[in-house]
Scaffold this motif. Sequence first.
Motif, PDB file in Angstrom:
ATOM      1  N   VAL A 239       0.837  -1.203   0.000  1.00  0.00           N
ATOM      2  CA  VAL A 239       0.000   0.000   0.000  1.00  0.00           C
ATOM      3  C   VAL A 239       0.871   1.253   0.000  1.00  0.00           C
ATOM      4  N   ASP A 240       1.918   1.254   0.820  1.00  0.00           N
ATOM      5  CA  ASP A 240       2.810   2.415   0.861  1.00  0.00           C
ATOM      6  C   ASP A 240       3.510   2.615  -0.483  1.00  0.00           C
ATOM      7  N   TYR A 241       3.874   1.516  -1.124  1.00  0.00           N
ATOM      8  CA  TYR A 241       4.523   1.609  -2.433  1.00  0.00           C
ATOM      9  C   TYR A 241       3.568   2.223  -3.453  1.00  0.00           C
ATOM     10  N   PHE A 242       2.314   1.798  -3.415  1.00  0.00           N
ATOM     11  CA  PHE A 242       1.311   2.378  -4.310  1.00  0.00           C
ATOM     12  C   PHE A 242       1.238   3.896  -4.120  1.00  0.00           C
ATOM     13  N   HIS A 243       1.179   4.330  -2.875  1.00  0.00           N
ATOM     14  CA  HIS A 243       1.055   5.770  -2.620  1.00  0.00           C
ATOM     15  C   HIS A 243       2.328   6.519  -3.000  1.00  0.00           C
ATOM     16  N   SER A 244       3.481   5.865  -2.862  1.00  0.00           N
ATOM     17  CA  SER A 244       4.726   6.529  -3.257  1.00  0.00           C
ATOM     18  C   SER A 244       4.792   6.726  -4.764  1.00  0.00           C
ATOM     19  N   ARG A 245       4.136   5.862  -5.527  1.00  0.00           N
ATOM     20  CA  ARG A 245       4.128   5.963  -6.983  1.00  0.00           C
ATOM     21  C   ARG A 245       3.034   6.885  -7.509  1.00  0.00           C
TER      22      ARG A 245
ATOM     23  N   ALA B 276      -8.214  10.726  -4.594  1.00  0.00           N
ATOM     24  CA  ALA B 276      -9.170  10.341  -3.556  1.00  0.00           C
ATOM     25  C   ALA B 276     -10.410   9.706  -4.172  1.00  0.00           C
ATOM     26  N   TYR B 277     -10.897  10.283  -5.259  1.00  0.00           N
ATOM     27  CA  TYR B 277     -12.104   9.770  -5.913  1.00  0.00           C
ATOM     28  C   TYR B 277     -11.864   8.393  -6.509  1.00  0.00           C
ATOM     29  N   VAL B 278     -10.758   8.236  -7.203  1.00  0.00           N
ATOM     30  CA  VAL B 278     -10.473   6.953  -7.844  1.00  0.00           C
ATOM     31  C   VAL B 278     -10.270   5.850  -6.804  1.00  0.00           C
ATOM     32  N   ILE B 279      -9.486   6.127  -5.775  1.00  0.00           N
ATOM     33  CA  ILE B 279      -9.239   5.110  -4.754  1.00  0.00           C
ATOM     34  C   ILE B 279     -10.520   4.772  -4.008  1.00  0.00           C
ATOM     35  N   ASP B 280     -11.307   5.781  -3.683  1.00  0.00           N
ATOM     36  CA  ASP B 280     -12.560   5.557  -2.965  1.00  0.00           C
ATOM     37  C   ASP B 280     -13.498   4.650  -3.755  1.00  0.00           C
ATOM     38  N   THR B 281     -13.643   4.913  -5.036  1.00  0.00           N
ATOM     39  CA  THR B 281     -14.606   4.161  -5.834  1.00  0.00           C
ATOM     40  C   THR B 281     -14.079   2.783  -6.243  1.00  0.00           C
ATOM     41  N   VAL B 282     -12.814   2.706  -6.634  1.00  0.00           N
ATOM     42  CA  VAL B 282     -12.258   1.414  -7.039  1.00  0.00           C
ATOM     43  C   VAL B 282     -12.176   0.468  -5.843  1.00  0.00           C
TER      44      VAL B 282
ATOM     45  N   GLU C 135      -2.281   1.775 -11.816  1.00  0.00           N
ATOM     46  CA  GLU C 135      -1.536   1.444 -10.604  1.00  0.00           C
ATOM     47  C   GLU C 135      -2.410   0.664  -9.614  1.00  0.00           C
ATOM     48  N   ALA C 136      -3.681   1.060  -9.495  1.00  0.00           N
ATOM     49  CA  ALA C 136      -4.589   0.382  -8.568  1.00  0.00           C
ATOM     50  C   ALA C 136      -4.841  -1.061  -8.997  1.00  0.00           C
ATOM     51  N   LEU C 137      -5.013  -1.286 -10.297  1.00  0.00           N
ATOM     52  CA  LEU C 137      -5.257  -2.641 -10.782  1.00  0.00           C
ATOM     53  C   LEU C 137      -4.009  -3.507 -10.628  1.00  0.00           C
ATOM     54  N   THR C 138      -2.857  -2.932 -10.886  1.00  0.00           N
ATOM     55  CA  THR C 138      -1.601  -3.661 -10.665  1.00  0.00           C
ATOM     56  C   THR C 138      -1.459  -4.046  -9.202  1.00  0.00           C
ATOM     57  N   GLN C 139      -1.817  -3.108  -8.336  1.00  0.00           N
ATOM     58  CA  GLN C 139      -1.760  -3.365  -6.903  1.00  0.00           C
ATOM     59  C   GLN C 139      -2.707  -4.498  -6.512  1.00  0.00           C
ATOM     60  N   ALA C 140      -3.922  -4.480  -7.039  1.00  0.00           N
ATOM     61  CA  ALA C 140      -4.897  -5.521  -6.718  1.00  0.00           C
ATOM     62  C   ALA C 140      -4.405  -6.889  -7.167  1.00  0.00           C
ATOM     63  N   GLN C 141      -3.820  -6.953  -8.353  1.00  0.00           N
ATOM     64  CA  GLN C 141      -3.286  -8.217  -8.844  1.00  0.00           C
ATOM     65  C   GLN C 141      -2.122  -8.685  -7.995  1.00  0.00           C
ATOM     66  N   ARG C 142      -1.237  -7.768  -7.636  1.00  0.00           N
ATOM     67  CA  ARG C 142      -0.061  -8.141  -6.853  1.00  0.00           C
ATOM     68  C   ARG C 142      -0.468  -8.704  -5.498  1.00  0.00           C
TER      69      ARG C 142
ATOM     70  N   LEU D 213     -12.505  -9.854 -12.017  1.00  0.00           N
ATOM     71  CA  LEU D 213     -12.570  -8.751 -11.071  1.00  0.00           C
ATOM     72  C   LEU D 213     -11.916  -7.503 -11.648  1.00  0.00           C
ATOM     73  N   ILE D 214     -10.730  -7.664 -12.237  1.00  0.00           N
ATOM     74  CA  ILE D 214     -10.005  -6.534 -12.812  1.00  0.00           C
ATOM     75  C   ILE D 214     -10.800  -5.908 -13.952  1.00  0.00           C
ATOM     76  N   SER D 215     -11.396  -6.753 -14.787  1.00  0.00           N
ATOM     77  CA  SER D 215     -12.199  -6.249 -15.897  1.00  0.00           C
ATOM     78  C   SER D 215     -13.379  -5.426 -15.391  1.00  0.00           C
ATOM     79  N   GLY D 216     -14.027  -5.910 -14.342  1.00  0.00           N
ATOM     80  CA  GLY D 216     -15.158  -5.183 -13.779  1.00  0.00           C
ATOM     81  C   GLY D 216     -14.757  -3.847 -13.180  1.00  0.00           C
TER      82      GLY D 216
END
Length: 224
Positions: free
Chosen positions: A85-91, A104-110, A171-178, A205-208
């Motif tokens: 999670v910290d790596y995601f935020h650093s990127r 904030a909007y993207v993270i909240d909704t995804v 980045e969020a989808l990569t994070q979810a997969q990782r 899930l990623i497609s959705g």
Amino acid sequence: MSSSPADTARYNRFVADLFGMMAYGELSAFERFSADARHSPTLHDRAVLGRIAVVEFRHYELVSSRLASMNIDAEDAMLPFQAAVDYFHSRTRPGDWFESLMKAYVIDTVSADFYRAISQYVDAATRELIEQIQDSEATTEVLRERLKGALADDPRLASRLALWGRRLLGEALTQAQRVSYEHAFLASLIGGEDNAAAKELVSGLISGLAGNHSRRMTQLGLTG
């Protein structure tokens, strides 16, 4: 048909991981909204984001309490997810206030989409907590309307925020997969060793998540 002890243990590990990930996500959201509030362009915006930060911390406390009821220390549950999670935020450090709003909007909704998708596979008590934590339509609406207002005030923001939104989603989808693969997260949920089924679940899930994000960007007048 009753579950075997191995199945029960696997599911319990999944729930502990789920709550650990949620807890750190909510704690990080509290920190992020608190920081964004300090850099708000107006006192009204500062108050709005401060109020959202308080809600996020209450969510963190709810998840921590559930972990405690399972005799699991919240810090122990969160630690496996802290680095990712910290790596995601650093990127994805925003360059300005408007990029902070979009993030904030993207993270909240995804995030809400992700947990709601997972909730269909869990027990009723776990699903109820997920729904309580992810019932964030009020927060989503505040962020959406603030973004719409910013875009109306300065249409030149559209191309930049559209590009930023696409990067955030990637980045969020990569994070979810990782997280799913490194922690055998979804494999634990659907039966442990069935890698093909786990990959199929992650793919769907990623497609959705991507499809929902694209529709939301279109609603903002951006290209998702």
